[in-house]
Design an enzyme around this catalytic site. Structure first.
Site, PDB file in Angstrom:
ATOM      1  N   LYS A   1       2.937  11.130 -11.762  1.00  0.00           N
ATOM      2  CA  LYS A   1       2.116  10.162 -12.487  1.00  0.00           C
ATOM      3  C   LYS A   1       2.869   8.847 -12.636  1.00  0.00           C
ATOM      4  O   LYS A   1       4.018   8.823 -13.072  1.00  0.00           O
ATOM      5  CB  LYS A   1       1.775  10.684 -13.875  1.00  0.00           C
ATOM      6  CG  LYS A   1       0.733  11.775 -13.898  1.00  0.00           C
ATOM      7  CD  LYS A   1       0.336  12.072 -15.338  1.00  0.00           C
ATOM      8  CE  LYS A   1      -0.725  13.127 -15.441  1.00  0.00           C
ATOM      9  NZ  LYS A   1      -1.091  13.387 -16.844  1.00  0.00           N
TER      10      LYS A   1
ATOM     11  N   GLU B   1      -4.563  17.374 -11.666  1.00  0.00           N
ATOM     12  CA  GLU B   1      -4.942  17.526 -13.062  1.00  0.00           C
ATOM     13  C   GLU B   1      -6.425  17.813 -13.250  1.00  0.00           C
ATOM     14  O   GLU B   1      -7.124  17.115 -13.983  1.00  0.00           O
ATOM     15  CB  GLU B   1      -4.564  16.256 -13.848  1.00  0.00           C
ATOM     16  CG  GLU B   1      -4.491  16.503 -15.332  1.00  0.00           C
ATOM     17  CD  GLU B   1      -3.797  15.358 -16.066  1.00  0.00           C
ATOM     18  OE1 GLU B   1      -3.820  14.218 -15.583  1.00  0.00           O
ATOM     19  OE2 GLU B   1      -3.235  15.632 -17.122  1.00  0.00           O
TER      20      GLU B   1
ATOM     21  N   ASN C   1      -0.430  19.472 -22.266  1.00  0.00           N
ATOM     22  CA  ASN C   1      -0.759  18.614 -23.408  1.00  0.00           C
ATOM     23  C   ASN C   1      -0.671  19.351 -24.738  1.00  0.00           C
ATOM     24  O   ASN C   1      -1.180  18.862 -25.748  1.00  0.00           O
ATOM     25  CB  ASN C   1      -2.158  18.021 -23.229  1.00  0.00           C
ATOM     26  CG  ASN C   1      -2.197  17.000 -22.105  1.00  0.00           C
ATOM     27  OD1 ASN C   1      -1.262  16.227 -21.936  1.00  0.00           O
ATOM     28  ND2 ASN C   1      -3.252  17.024 -21.328  1.00  0.00           N
TER      29      ASN C   1
ATOM     30  N   GLU D   1       9.622  18.145 -25.836  1.00  0.00           N
ATOM     31  CA  GLU D   1       8.971  18.503 -24.563  1.00  0.00           C
ATOM     32  C   GLU D   1       9.646  19.719 -23.926  1.00  0.00           C
ATOM     33  O   GLU D   1       8.978  20.545 -23.290  1.00  0.00           O
ATOM     34  CB  GLU D   1       8.977  17.312 -23.594  1.00  0.00           C
ATOM     35  CG  GLU D   1       8.229  16.080 -24.085  1.00  0.00           C
ATOM     36  CD  GLU D   1       6.703  16.146 -23.884  1.00  0.00           C
ATOM     37  OE1 GLU D   1       6.210  17.086 -23.237  1.00  0.00           O
ATOM     38  OE2 GLU D   1       6.003  15.255 -24.401  1.00  0.00           O
TER      39      GLU D   1
ATOM     40  N   HIS E   1      -0.330  17.423 -27.952  1.00  0.00           N
ATOM     41  CA  HIS E   1      -0.516  16.003 -27.641  1.00  0.00           C
ATOM     42  C   HIS E   1      -1.750  15.396 -28.302  1.00  0.00           C
ATOM     43  O   HIS E   1      -1.769  14.202 -28.573  1.00  0.00           O
ATOM     44  CB  HIS E   1      -0.563  15.793 -26.129  1.00  0.00           C
ATOM     45  CG  HIS E   1       0.795  15.786 -25.485  1.00  0.00           C
ATOM     46  ND1 HIS E   1       1.649  16.865 -25.557  1.00  0.00           N
ATOM     47  CD2 HIS E   1       1.464  14.835 -24.783  1.00  0.00           C
ATOM     48  CE1 HIS E   1       2.777  16.583 -24.904  1.00  0.00           C
ATOM     49  NE2 HIS E   1       2.688  15.361 -24.431  1.00  0.00           N
TER      50      HIS E   1
ATOM     51  N   ARG F   1       0.805  -1.230   0.000  1.00  0.00           N
ATOM     52  CA  ARG F   1       0.000   0.000   0.000  1.00  0.00           C
ATOM     53  C   ARG F   1       0.835   1.275   0.000  1.00  0.00           C
ATOM     54  O   ARG F   1       0.378   2.323   0.456  1.00  0.00           O
ATOM     55  CB  ARG F   1      -0.974   0.027   1.184  1.00  0.00           C
ATOM     56  CG  ARG F   1      -1.977  -1.114   1.149  1.00  0.00           C
ATOM     57  CD  ARG F   1      -3.137  -0.860   2.094  1.00  0.00           C
ATOM     58  NE  ARG F   1      -3.923  -2.076   2.225  1.00  0.00           N
ATOM     59  CZ  ARG F   1      -3.738  -2.996   3.151  1.00  0.00           C
ATOM     60  NH1 ARG F   1      -2.799  -2.841   4.057  1.00  0.00           N
ATOM     61  NH2 ARG F   1      -4.499  -4.075   3.189  1.00  0.00           N
TER      62      ARG F   1
ATOM     63  N   HIS G   1       7.170   9.221 -29.154  1.00  0.00           N
ATOM     64  CA  HIS G   1       6.184  10.131 -28.577  1.00  0.00           C
ATOM     65  C   HIS G   1       6.601  11.593 -28.783  1.00  0.00           C
ATOM     66  O   HIS G   1       5.803  12.417 -29.245  1.00  0.00           O
ATOM     67  CB  HIS G   1       6.022   9.827 -27.088  1.00  0.00           C
ATOM     68  CG  HIS G   1       5.155  10.800 -26.344  1.00  0.00           C
ATOM     69  ND1 HIS G   1       3.792  10.851 -26.524  1.00  0.00           N
ATOM     70  CD2 HIS G   1       5.456  11.772 -25.457  1.00  0.00           C
ATOM     71  CE1 HIS G   1       3.293  11.813 -25.758  1.00  0.00           C
ATOM     72  NE2 HIS G   1       4.280  12.377 -25.103  1.00  0.00           N
TER      73      HIS G   1
ATOM     74  N   ARG H   1      -3.348  22.101 -15.594  1.00  0.00           N
ATOM     75  CA  ARG H   1      -2.313  21.150 -15.984  1.00  0.00           C
ATOM     76  C   ARG H   1      -2.478  20.671 -17.420  1.00  0.00           C
ATOM     77  O   ARG H   1      -1.530  20.207 -18.037  1.00  0.00           O
ATOM     78  CB  ARG H   1      -2.338  19.973 -15.000  1.00  0.00           C
ATOM     79  CG  ARG H   1      -1.174  19.046 -15.129  1.00  0.00           C
ATOM     80  CD  ARG H   1      -1.031  18.248 -13.838  1.00  0.00           C
ATOM     81  NE  ARG H   1      -0.159  17.110 -13.975  1.00  0.00           N
ATOM     82  CZ  ARG H   1       0.188  16.327 -12.965  1.00  0.00           C
ATOM     83  NH1 ARG H   1      -0.270  16.579 -11.765  1.00  0.00           N
ATOM     84  NH2 ARG H   1       0.986  15.302 -13.142  1.00  0.00           N
TER      85      ARG H   1
ATOM     86  N   HIS I   1      -1.022  12.313 -30.330  1.00  0.00           N
ATOM     87  CA  HIS I   1      -1.562  10.975 -30.059  1.00  0.00           C
ATOM     88  C   HIS I   1      -2.170  10.367 -31.317  1.00  0.00           C
ATOM     89  O   HIS I   1      -2.047   9.163 -31.567  1.00  0.00           O
ATOM     90  CB  HIS I   1      -2.615  11.034 -28.951  1.00  0.00           C
ATOM     91  CG  HIS I   1      -2.037  11.216 -27.590  1.00  0.00           C
ATOM     92  ND1 HIS I   1      -2.748  11.745 -26.535  1.00  0.00           N
ATOM     93  CD2 HIS I   1      -0.797  10.958 -27.099  1.00  0.00           C
ATOM     94  CE1 HIS I   1      -1.972  11.802 -25.461  1.00  0.00           C
ATOM     95  NE2 HIS I   1      -0.786  11.327 -25.779  1.00  0.00           N
TER      96      HIS I   1
END
Lengths: 365, 365
Positions: A143, A237, A245, A185, A248, A121, A265, A241, A252
């Site tokens: 993340k 988020e 992106n 990025e 993106h 945990r 990417h 935030r 994507h």
């Protein structure tokens, strides 16, 4: 030369942590102050292990250091591979006071971080990102996660590291394409939030491509600082935030069309950011000069300036429609209102969008 | 009669939530105020589904309600079964604003809660526990997780629910053995922290075994309140919370010896608490009268007063040595210093321990 060139504190209240950036830190820095107990489990992959695993072990003098080497690649970012980490932790009898260390790129970081979030945990973890993309992206934000056959990053957790160690020397083993993908990025941070940084990047791009260590450290520091600001304002988020992106949604679509692994990417994001700049100019939100300046910088980082061969505006439309960022069906995009200023908008005109898509799709072969 | 008999607020700052307890709430209560978005996924198992799934669906008028029915049993508390929840969420296109509902006992609660903790890095969930054990144990604490072949509950997360709904009527379908097993945990709260509650239990045990609805609601309320106090003082289980493990070190040894599934967790804990009371008396920390009072109450709940046939003191010793509660090798136990007062100690005398083990092991057949 082994020194910490830059140090950044990611401010998240009682989960704040430092990012140490420098040349030659792997193997010389003592990371034991950030180890919670007496046990360390280094998680890496079979590409990175031969290069840096021994150096990484040397960062934990006096600790029980175990290692688990995963197969390299996004296609292994799944439960079966994650379970290899749990197997190793339990076989070596790691307690809930263990510390996991992610040594590698984004996939290793996501998986080791998620394993740390879930083992008993939640246990401590340290990030040692060895690719430019992971250094400027995964170092900040917390993340972690794995893929599901029906969606990327669908299973995961927010879990902050104890610290992040970035050794700029580790970029010397990185293929040139991955350096460029990481720079996409880096440029993104300038475009969405930091006009000064953008100007600095325009004069520094050649040194960055040459892997000049001091220049890399500066670029990584400013990228992480920019992301840290955005994340501190919106850790879970819920709104702001999303400007991270930029490029993106287009990107994507490109990645999915090409098939994951064909195009990196960062490469897809590079093209996507050009498209976002182009659409912003068509909207009249930035000047054509600013658009050209953005495109010139991205092209200067040796990123592709066209969608993959055979991809049509219709491909973009159908792939963007299922992008998870569009929660309620309308197409939400991150666009620019200036170089260094981004907005989240659903107001892009259909005609302008079509024009941008056509401009970036290559003629059918 | 459909009313909320008792309502308890679990105080965890911005993650506080209510527990509603009453008779006939399933199918009549409107739980939509606690649903975050427009989508609900009810997670249950194939034993509970025929009994309560339709009633549970009726608690979410106007929402998209999907369901996933897992196979029943601790042996399915694994990744493969957890993945059925993720499959259902993705196939039904649940967004990160979905709400998971755990309808069933502890296994369903642990799995649905862990799925909620991980799906898209965390979504809302609601607990509807239908066994006495899960009502008084899993309702409070936020522990979720699954088993690993090398250890129970080794993979999981702390994840708090939006609310907990406890319908005391659902206990009428529970086998008598499971009622007794749940009462073991109820009695535990009295023993570790609430002498008044212990006295009340002595006079109420017959009504509880008869499933008197008002008496059940009171016992559940006081159990949850007691656990909530302990958890609020120590949410991440760094110290005090360990008193909730009264009887569990002995109990885990019994469960492991018998093979999971042979003896219910609560049954093993019942015997384990008798052993803890017995050892506390041998230490001179409680009187023999108090020990007998504790044992009489546990026996009155129809819990086993002996270790399983064939189990020896040596079995206990070797199984307790690997219990995960003993992080540094010394045997840490929860014992009593009064009826209603527990301590975590490593000071149990070896001779006293041996005497307790011998007293509770049955002669070899």
């Amino acid at each position: 030369m082994h020194e910490i060139t830059r140090e950044l504190n990611v401010d998240l209240g009682d989960r704040s942590y430092p990012i140490l950036i420098g040349q030659g830190l792997l193997g010389t820095a003592d990371l034991t102050p950030w180890v919670v107990g007496s046990q360390v489990m280094i998680v890496t992959n079979d590409t990175v292990a031969p290069l840096y695993l021994e150096s990484a072990r040397a960062c934990f003098p006096g600790k029980q250091v175990d290692t688990v080497v995963l197969p390299d690649g996004e296609k292994f970012k799944d439960w079966q591979t994650l379970n290899l980490i749990f197997d190793a932790l339990l076989e070596k009898r790691h307690s809930r006071k263990t510390t996991l260390v992610a040594l590698g790129g984004g996939v290793v970081g996501d998986m080791a971080g998620f394993a740390a979030a879930c083992y008993q945990r939640g246990v401590a973890f340290i990030q040692v990102p060895t690719t430019l993309l992971s250094q400027v992206d995964s170092s900040v934000g917390g993340k972690t996660g794995i893929n599901h056959p029906l969606g990327k990053n669908m299973i995961g957790a927010f879990h902050q590291p104890e610290m992040v160690l970035i050794d700029t020397e580790s970029l010397q083993s990185l293929p040139a394409r991955e350096v460029s993908a990481g720079l996409a990025e880096v440029i993104k941070y300038g475009l969405i939030r930091a006009p000064d940084f953008l100007t600095w990047l325009e004069s520094s791009i050649a040194e960055l491509l040459d892997l000049d260590q001091q220049t890399l450290a500066e670029a990584i520091y400013r990228s992480c600082a920019c992301k840290a600001e955005v994340v501190a304002l919106d850790e879970r988020e819920s709104g702001l935030r999303a400007i991270l992106n930029l490029g993106h949604t287009f990107g994507h679509a490109i990645e999915t069309f090409a098939g994951y692994g064909t195009i990196l990417h960062g490469e897809a994001v590079g093209t996507g950011m050009m498209m976002a700049a182009d659409l912003s100019a068509r909207q009249g939100w930035i000047t054509e000069d600013d658009r050209d300046r953005a495109i010139r910088l991205i092209t200067g980082a040796r990123l592709p300036d066209r969608a993959p061969p055979g991809m049509t505006p219709e491909d973009f439309r159908s792939l963007m429609a299922v992008d998870k960022k569009n929660v309620d069906g309308s197409l939400r995009l991150v666009l620019l209102t200036a170089l260094g200023e981004a907005v989240i908008t659903e107001d892009a005109g259909a005609g302008h969008l079509q024009d941008t898509l056509q401009a970036y799709c290559q003629p059918a072969v």
